[in-house]
Design an enzyme around this catalytic site. Sequence first.
Site, mmCIF file in Angstrom:
data_model
loop_
_atom_site.group_PDB
_atom_site.id
_atom_site.type_symbol
_atom_site.label_atom_id
_atom_site.label_comp_id
_atom_site.label_asym_id
_atom_site.label_seq_id
_atom_site.Cartn_x
_atom_site.Cartn_y
_atom_site.Cartn_z
ATOM 1 N N CYS A 79 37.412 40.276 39.480
ATOM 2 C CA CYS A 79 37.989 38.966 39.159
ATOM 3 C C CYS A 79 38.210 38.816 37.650
ATOM 4 C CB CYS A 79 37.114 37.860 39.740
ATOM 5 S SG CYS A 79 37.963 36.259 39.847
ATOM 6 N N HIS A 167 36.576 39.275 45.428
ATOM 7 C CA HIS A 167 35.135 39.518 45.303
ATOM 8 C C HIS A 167 34.637 40.386 46.466
ATOM 9 C CE1 HIS A 167 34.171 36.745 41.968
ATOM 10 N NE2 HIS A 167 35.252 36.105 42.391
ATOM 11 N N GLU A 169 31.735 41.566 46.827
ATOM 12 C CA GLU A 169 30.300 41.370 47.041
ATOM 13 C C GLU A 169 29.983 40.277 48.052
ATOM 14 O OE1 GLU A 169 31.307 38.828 43.345
ATOM 15 O OE2 GLU A 169 32.022 40.628 44.362
#
Length: 509
Positions: A79, A167, A169
Amino acid sequence: MHEMILILDFGSQYTQLIARRVRELNVYCEIHPYHYKPSNFDNIKGVILSGSPFSTREKDSPRPDLSGIVGKIPLLGVCYGAQLLALENGGDVEASATREYGRANLCFVDSKEDLLVGVSQNSQVWMSHGDTITKLPASYKKIASTADVDIAAFRANGDNVYGLQFHPEVYHSTDGFILLRNFIVDICGCEQSWTPESFIESTVENLKQKIGNDKVVLGLSGGVDSSVAAVLLHKAIGTQLHCIFVDNGLLRKNEFESVLDSYLHMGLNVKGVRAADNFYNALKGLTDPELKRKAIGKAFIEVFDEEAHKIQDVVWLAQGTIYPDVIESVSVKGPSATIKSHHNVGGLPDFMKLKIVEPLSSLFKDEVRRVGSALHISDHLLKRHPFPGPGLGIRILGDITPDKVRILQDVDDIFIKGLRDSGLYDKVWQAAAILLPVQSVGVMGDERTYENAVCLRAVTSTDGMTADWSHLPYEFLAKVSNDIINKVKGVNRVVYDISSKPPATIEWE
């Protein structure tokens, strides 16, 4: 030295989640502020740049010096990190026409790229940004797109530099873990040797060397962190460890006796100290949550210090500090101005003059439990829900009195036992009862009552950073409510909290 992944933090709410995903791959990692420069890179196998609430277009946005990394160590920007890499190398970043938050799907995936092997076409990803990369540097290549984000992922030719505008994660990115594994294992070449067993072996050896023949004192709380820290220390130094378990009058019902019994069966050298009156006196008349926390912390230090001085020649104070405590004590822009007063970090008063040892300071909560399991600590202790340091003192809204503590202990006992008996306890991350500073009208028999209202709170979570309210069965809630009102004198109303975190918190104070 463990091989490791270095995560540079630009202030993203997801930074700890990146670290937890790396650890799930049995690879050690550390989070540091974006301006951190390691003294050497000998054991650093790769670097990840986090997201950020800042915009790269802002004048004072964080700008690290990456000259010692680019072209030498694999680098992944997420990001803000990706936008920074593009902007600093000749690309363009502009404000998005529409702010891009939430689910999206990859409509183009270059599956021949090492980073994207196994990532499926149309894979769902999670966006959270207000800026977007509109032009890549000349030496960069687009490797993934969504319908709205043309440059969703890129690679720099020849430098092992990658960027993602989504993202990987977060759980909503369905192939995110595959992508992170590709980067960490295949591109960075990590061996995945960070296991509970390897942690125990290296930590016990380090503790032996660090402490030698010195005595160590540890304040046990009955919680997972201090219990695992105690067993690790005991494994390293045996009877040189002296544990103190203080009854502050704010524990759960019969908890002092049951936990003390558990510790003694584990072979730990533990002294139990009853000190409820000290805490009640310190809390008298206090209603502000932070003042209550400080009063509880001060009373604990006074009791603990008095007991510690009864042990001759103590050199070390052991604490159950875990990695989130350490991370949260340092902000992206420097030391944090506000650390909760019951945090272990920074909590030692000057007059104690003891060295600090924190054997769990590199672990997340789930890792602490895995280490505890490898140490053969019973599930009764390991699977206990998190319990706040100030105990019931912050679950009684308003002032604290022994009678209010008695009421809440009885309510909490019925709730927790009910969860266990119904097989729901292990399906809940944390459960609590809160005594509200509210009285309401009720009817019991032929009489009207005007008594206390209590709130039940149960949440599901993976790490406590975010949480959803537990959708407990109505039949269970009805039975627990009925039991509480019938059996606990002073309560005539039970409510259930259906707030998620965010915007609410798990605890009420």
